[in-house]
Design an enzyme around this catalytic site. Structure first.
Site, PDB file in Angstrom:
ATOM      1  N   SER A 168      12.623 -39.148  72.018  1.00 46.62           N
ATOM      2  CA  SER A 168      13.037 -37.864  72.842  1.00 46.62           C
ATOM      3  C   SER A 168      11.979 -37.068  73.534  1.00 46.62           C
ATOM      4  O   SER A 168      11.664 -38.039  74.348  1.00 46.62           O
ATOM      5  CB  SER A 168      12.554 -36.806  71.120  1.00 46.62           C
ATOM      6  OG  SER A 168      10.760 -36.785  71.519  1.00 46.62           O
TER       7      SER A 168
ATOM      8  N   GLN B  80      20.571 -52.779  65.168  1.00 44.45           N
ATOM      9  CA  GLN B  80      19.217 -52.274  65.863  1.00 44.45           C
ATOM     10  C   GLN B  80      18.518 -52.170  64.460  1.00 44.45           C
ATOM     11  O   GLN B  80      18.642 -50.380  64.253  1.00 44.45           O
ATOM     12  CB  GLN B  80      18.703 -51.486  66.872  1.00 44.45           C
ATOM     13  CG  GLN B  80      16.792 -52.206  67.430  1.00 44.45           C
ATOM     14  CD  GLN B  80      16.639 -50.970  68.319  1.00 44.45           C
ATOM     15  OE1 GLN B  80      17.175 -49.860  68.908  1.00 44.45           O
ATOM     16  NE2 GLN B  80      16.031 -51.261  69.029  1.00 44.45           N
ATOM     17  N   GLY B  81      17.164 -52.870  63.805  1.00 47.16           N
ATOM     18  CA  GLY B  81      16.936 -51.633  62.719  1.00 47.16           C
ATOM     19  C   GLY B  81      15.065 -50.959  62.318  1.00 47.16           C
ATOM     20  O   GLY B  81      14.578 -51.979  62.452  1.00 47.16           O
ATOM     21  N   TYR B  82      15.132 -50.433  63.518  1.00 47.90           N
ATOM     22  CA  TYR B  82      14.100 -49.855  63.835  1.00 47.90           C
ATOM     23  C   TYR B  82      13.365 -48.537  63.180  1.00 47.90           C
ATOM     24  O   TYR B  82      12.816 -48.034  62.278  1.00 47.90           O
ATOM     25  CB  TYR B  82      13.820 -49.883  65.165  1.00 47.90           C
ATOM     26  CG  TYR B  82      13.526 -50.608  66.187  1.00 47.90           C
ATOM     27  CD1 TYR B  82      13.734 -52.082  65.825  1.00 47.90           C
ATOM     28  CD2 TYR B  82      13.217 -50.711  67.766  1.00 47.90           C
ATOM     29  CE1 TYR B  82      13.695 -53.228  65.837  1.00 47.90           C
ATOM     30  CE2 TYR B  82      13.287 -52.352  68.282  1.00 47.90           C
ATOM     31  CZ  TYR B  82      13.272 -53.579  67.459  1.00 47.90           C
ATOM     32  OH  TYR B  82      13.497 -54.667  68.620  1.00 47.90           O
ATOM     33  N   SER B  83      14.979 -47.806  63.176  1.00 48.05           N
ATOM     34  CA  SER B  83      14.078 -46.069  62.885  1.00 48.05           C
ATOM     35  C   SER B  83      14.146 -45.938  61.600  1.00 48.05           C
ATOM     36  O   SER B  83      15.490 -47.036  61.017  1.00 48.05           O
ATOM     37  CB  SER B  83      15.025 -45.515  63.517  1.00 48.05           C
ATOM     38  OG  SER B  83      14.600 -45.464  64.895  1.00 48.05           O
TER      39      SER B  83
ATOM     40  N   GLU C  91      16.922 -59.891  83.466  1.00 44.39           N
ATOM     41  CA  GLU C  91      17.528 -59.617  84.710  1.00 44.39           C
ATOM     42  C   GLU C  91      18.317 -57.699  83.561  1.00 44.39           C
ATOM     43  O   GLU C  91      19.103 -57.789  83.347  1.00 44.39           O
ATOM     44  CB  GLU C  91      18.642 -60.423  85.131  1.00 44.39           C
ATOM     45  CG  GLU C  91      19.043 -59.833  86.573  1.00 44.39           C
ATOM     46  CD  GLU C  91      19.836 -60.901  87.212  1.00 44.39           C
ATOM     47  OE1 GLU C  91      20.947 -60.950  87.399  1.00 44.39           O
ATOM     48  OE2 GLU C  91      19.504 -62.673  87.012  1.00 44.39           O
TER      49      GLU C  91
END
Lengths: 358, 404, 358, 404
Positions: free
Chosen positions: B379, B125-128, B243
């Site tokens: 956080s 996942q490339g978010y932060s 689900e």
């Protein structure tokens, strides 16, 4: 009525601070932290050069002739810089010889310790978190056989002051043989530990050891407390710096009351510890009746505050605070050492309760 | 209030047990296959039987079952008991797949979903980003359309599993002229290319779980975008209709307690067994109170899920409650291990969940790891804002408002 | 698998909530709080009219025939409204007769209690915070002589269930004479207490009293916990309302993260307690093996949370929160009652430790 | 570091002792006088001897001594030991007088200072308003100059001692067209007039310490203003050069401990003397650690005062530290009193300082009263802002900035 350190003491602290900043900024601390030995002979030499190895050793033996308060002030500053090396154990070993040794022993060892010709350490802990003199069981009959745990820099120390059964103290020269060391995989890599196994090691009893051992322990408690205050203050400073640097939502995060109040709560715990440490050291020097109990309460309080402050500092840094790269971890692990070494806070709070007659 | 599953589900449980008795562990020739092939075949059968990938349509490799958290719970209990492979966890299955199902192009679903849920391709996942933690919408990684390809430049951080990932689902700023949220697109990026560099991030515990990912002229085809240009923020927040099969994990909230009690039984405190020390007894019972309150909150929430009802603000609180309790457990553990608190730590999970008897060194790792719970995935301060604003109806922060 | 209250239970709670809002909003609570008796016969009558006096008394005796979970849901709602009056002691007295009484005693008393023709109460505490059955020392030999402390509405109760030596239970009709009551100057003026002095008061032993007394205590713990959850939720609501109303620096104070985070911290403690209380009541009804220990842990946890939440709510209101005028004080003192009645949290945590075999 | 006073001050101590031996308690005829007259005469003598009102010039009724906190401490110790009347406390002496000395007109000093420090006239402080607590500068009480008089209308709250006060030093908005701080003046108001109504505010403990004060066309002469029009905010914040004679009160920070230990000695916990319970022992020692750290912080601060040096940010922390410790003490007390925690409370000081052995009911009052410490005279949240901003150098709140 003067509850303050003297101008000379301020100069001493300033000198040590300068030394730490010049010789061992955090980048250098990290190299030593990550290195094999946790000891930098050059750095140790620079401490020796300014006389720190003999801070509390009398001038007649080549030391600086200062008191425990001065030594605590040095410890505070070294703690603030998370300075790696054998200073703590070495200082306690010197105090042990000074307080418990014969004239002969003092003449033999104090100048060598003061000049840094020999590195000293103390071997107190036994299996089962047994740090206190009354818990020691190792028999000393001319020779020592048995185990001690968690000896600071046990593998490089020349002189080891060993706690013996009935709360006595004995000197062992590591070069004399019969001493095996096994490195402890300790969290705090700025103060390395070794477990020691004595197998017929030659030892010399300190004649006043039984009277001195509690005092040496108390001095150790105070030095750890002072180190803890220094470290806690550094954590707070790091957390504040980060809050003043890190931007989120277009402002530095110090603008947010959530962070601000957390930092304020850290500060009101940390700042007063300094003065408690001063008092404990002063009591050691000047108010013998209060010394033992104050040392116990001070160690428990200061190291608890440091530990919680280190946790809060990690959290205040967010993800980066949890990384190896971030210097907070070095302070965090130093807090673990200060907290557990010579007995965890609960041990000393219970001792303080007993000493108060509760 | 009925804490049994009822006859209908007990009947279902017997079916699952029968299936497992036949299918896992593999027998005969199959038992000789390499382990990943064994698992692969088992998963195939589990899907056929309707026990795995229940929320995924058949045409994308799932078993397309009606949502039923009780069935999911029964499956979970029985599969765990048999040690059988379950649905994969991780961002690919739990985040990307539902997003594709809801917002993806048909070809994207066909290409990616089945291999993802079977574990043939792995995602990160490339978010932060280093400068965008709590304030995710301020991310800076740039995507520029050059011909038929996106050219991607920037840095991601806290990327779990990037070193093993085949692809990255990634938030990228493609419309620099648009304000914060509006300029972001949701791109899929092949990790096996020269423009992608993964560097592990060592944690304070000494372990490495996260990575930094550097994109330097990394490329991805023009149509490897989910949703439209500039819609990436919304796409990434697509309501997950997936689900929640792991949710009713009975006893989950109290799972750390036995190890803590065990530790107290084998530790000494001021000369007595720690378990006999009134302070330790009080602290254990106090932390158990918090755990139990959380346990039954989770069961309530699961029940509401089953019923398709809104559990209310309690669902916003799970993470903060868990990380607070985790810190208390870790501190109590540290309190109990005596001078083993000097040690560098051992092999506990870093999220602070020692579920069984462990050596004392593991408690040191737990002591550090429990901080990660207060930091990772939003956080604690951000959690408090969410609870305050969305849960209690307080106004948004003045400062945060300004940022939007 | 359904961890939720039923539709009927939601209706019951809704009905009670409506009753509280209509018959006894906080303004009316305050009047009773400040009044002499702490009891409003009209209000009590309206509870009786909807059947609450016999919530957990079987239908054959004229009650609603519900379980402890239902009673706990009622308690939660009454706690939320800080409803004054004898409901708590009355409910426990009914349970005691039901669980410990002879057929004759049940036939005599349960209908009267269910219909509200008689007010019931329980006399458990003895000097020295002795609330538990195994601590009771009062001897019952046809008559009672001795003291009990902290009896809810002891001066108006018609039937008092008295804890006796060896953990038994005895019934005393106050009208039978030999019972003197002395009002306790209690903090919680929504639930008045009297100390009782028995002087040859006629009593009737409950034949199954020794088996019932622990169960009645457990029920009491759960009802107090449910009351505490209700009260804590009300405190939180008050604090949030205040934060959304009170202006400082040109905005409502709920804009400030300092306040916001404090309220969020309150909420994550308060909200989960509801489900713990449900479980404890359900365990009382359906899972006898877990019931005693869960009741102990739940009472300790819920009432601790209420007390701390009440403190936080005072603080969140600033100066006004510290005044008599502000309704927070009523909840605060209700928290004090829930916390201490039947034994403080530490008592029940220690019991839970024993029951777990720790 | 020298915790003795040194010979110079021990000599001074003997002087003070000699003075007291002669002057207090009064003897002969004087012993027959009403008590307030005895005190009056003693104070007169104490000023003559240079022991009382040390920072006040002689012409205004003081003894005009050089600031010397050690002398002040010695005087405090000896006067307390003898049970002799000390300098008066309260807002009149500690806030108004120094303000007048620095900012008042000559006639104001002559008229007000001497009777104030002698206790012949009493003051209350009119700062807080119902809508202006933390945000004091938003106060709304209006003062309008009509002819030669100010006409005052509005409401003050939390006014300690208003029911006994002769005058009020009061912040009043006199320049409505000016922004917040700039529109305020510092007026002196006679409380004995029809336009002033005092209503006591009952506290949750049942006691009344505070009041509301309503001004309805209350009047005060035009020149009963300290500083200029619109300067009231600054005047009220005048740096207090007043000698802090009460500061070195050795043992002040630990004064609650003996009562707490005493309570633990006479209480039972789970069947054993509470003082033997390891949890109680740990908590007592823990709270003592906080108290001692505070005690020596206060001594350091006093020493810096003596030397005329800045003690640094520690001086911003005293109130928050005290109220935090006070709450811990109160909770521990509540923990120890068992079912006396059901009681309405007794006669403890409401600021939570039971200094001696007390009955358990007093601990209930302490339990409530300890909250007042977190609220009165600047809430704990405001204290945290002050520490964060002025102590740690963090920026001002976005929201608070907007308010200014």
């Amino acid at each position: 009525m003067e509850f303050d350190i003297s101008e000379e003491q301020e100069l001493l602290q300033g000198m040590v601070r300068q030394l730490v900043e010049n010789e061992c900024p955090l980048a250098r601390v990290r190299e030593i932290f990550e290195g094999d030995s946790g000891h930098d002979p050059e750095l140790w030499k620079s401490l020796i050069e300014v006389g720190l190895a003999g801070t509390a050793i009398p001038e007649e033996f080549g030391g600086a002739g200062l008191e425990l308060l001065d030594l605590a002030l040095v410890s505070e500053t070294l703690g603030n810089g998370a300075l790696p090396g054998p200073f703590f154990g070495h200082s306690l070993a010197g105090l042990a010889v000074l307080l418990g040794g014969s004239d002969e022993q003092k003449k033999t060892w104090l100048p060598r310790l003061a000049m840094g010709d020999a590195i000293g350490s103390v071997a107190f802990a036994e299996e089962g978190s047994s740090w206190q003199p009354e818990e020691w069981t190792l028999q000393a009959n001319g020779t020592l056989s048995g185990a001690k745990k968690h000896v600071p820099y046990g593998s490089i120390a020349d002189l080891i002051v060993v706690g013996t059964a009935d709360g006595g103290l004995a000197l062992v020269e590591r070069s004399g043989g019969g001493v095996e060391t096994e490195p402890v995989d300790g969290a705090d890599r700025t103060r390395r530990l070794d477990d020691l196994i004595f197998d017929g090691a030659h030892c010399e009893i300190l004649p006043d050891g039984q009277r001195a051992s509690g005092r040496v322990r108390d001095a150790g408690l105070i030095l750890l407390a002072a180190d803890a205050y220094g470290g806690a203050a550094r954590c707070l400073e790091m957390a504040v710096d980060y809050a003043n640097t890190r931007q989120q939502f277009g402002v530095t995060i110090g603008h947010f009351q959530g962070i601000k109040h957390q930092l304020a709560n850290m500060a009101i715990r940390v700042d007063p510890v300094r003065f408690l440490c001063w008092y404990a050291a002063h009591a050691f020097d000047k108010i013998p009746d209060e010394s033992e109990r104050t040392a116990a309460l001070t160690k428990a309080h200061a190291t608890s505050v440091f530990m919680q402050t280190a946790r809060d500092t990690v959290e205040a840094h967010g993800g980066i605070g949890f990384t190896w790269e971030c210097d907070v971890q070095i302070l965090f692990k130093r807090a673990m050492f200060d907290r557990a070494f010579l007995g965890a806070p609960a041990v000393h709070r219970e001792r303080a309760a007993v000493l108060a007659g509760w | 209030m009925d804490l049994s599953y009822g006859e209908e589900y007990e009947e279902f449980r017997r079916e699952v047990q029968a299936f497992l008795a036949e299918s896992w562990p593999p027998r005969g020739d199959e038992a000789q296959l390499p382990q990943n092939e064994q698992i692969d075949r088992f998963r195939e059968r589990g899907v056929e039987a309707g026990y795995l990938s229940r929320s995924i349509p058949r045409k994308y490799g799932g078993s397309e079952q009606e949502a039923d958290s009780s069935k999911a719970a029964v499956i979970g209990e029985e599969f765990r008991r048999a040690g059988a492979p379950m649905d994969l966890l991780g961002g690919g299955v739990s985040l990307l797949v539902p997003t594709l199902l809801e917002r993806g192009e048909e070809w994207q679903k066909e290409k990616f979903i089945k291999p993802t849920i079977r574990g043939h391709i792995r995602w990160c996942q490339g978010y932060s980003e280093p400068g965008s933690g709590s304030d995710l919408a301020s991310l800076q990684t740039k995507g520029e359309l050059v011909g038929d390809e996106w050219l991607i430049n920037g840095q991601k951080i806290w990327t779990t599993g990037a070193q093993f990932a085949d692809y990255c689902f990634c938030l990228v700023r493609t419309e620099p002229e648009q304000p914060k949220h509006a300029g972001i697109s949701y791109l899929l990026i092949d990790m096996h290319q020269p423009g992608v560099e993964v560097r592990p991030l060592k944690q304070m515990t000494g372990n490495s779980g996260f990575n930094e990912v550097f994109f330097t002229d990394a490329r991805t085809p023009r149509d490897w975008i989910v949703g439209k240009r500039g819609e990436g923020w919304l796409v990434s927040r697509t309501t997950l209709k997936h689900e929640r099969s792991g949710l009713i994990n009975v006893g989950q909230a109290t799972s750390q307690l036995p190890a803590l009690v065990d530790l107290a039984r084998r530790s000494t405190r001021n000369g007595r067994p720690a378990i006999e020390d009134p302070e330790i007894r009080q602290k254990l019972a106090e932390v158990e109170g918090f755990m139990l309150a959380n346990e039954y909150s989770l069961r309530y929430r699961a029940t509401k899920d089953i019923k398709g009802q809104d559990p209310g603000r309690i669902q916003l609180m799970a993470k903060l409650i868990r990380s607070d309790i985790g810190q208390e457990v870790a501190k109590l553990g540290m309190e109990l291990i005596g001078d083993d608190g000097l040690l560098a730590g051992g092999a506990a999970s870093e999220m602070g969940r020692p579920d069984g008897p462990q050596d004392n060194g593991a408690w040191v790792t737990t002591y550090m790891g429990s901080l990660a719970g207060a930091i990772a995935a939003g956080s604690s301060n951000i959690q408090r804002n969410i609870i305050g604003e969305r849960g209690l109806g307080l106004p948004r922060d003045a400062a945060a408002q300004r940022g939007k």
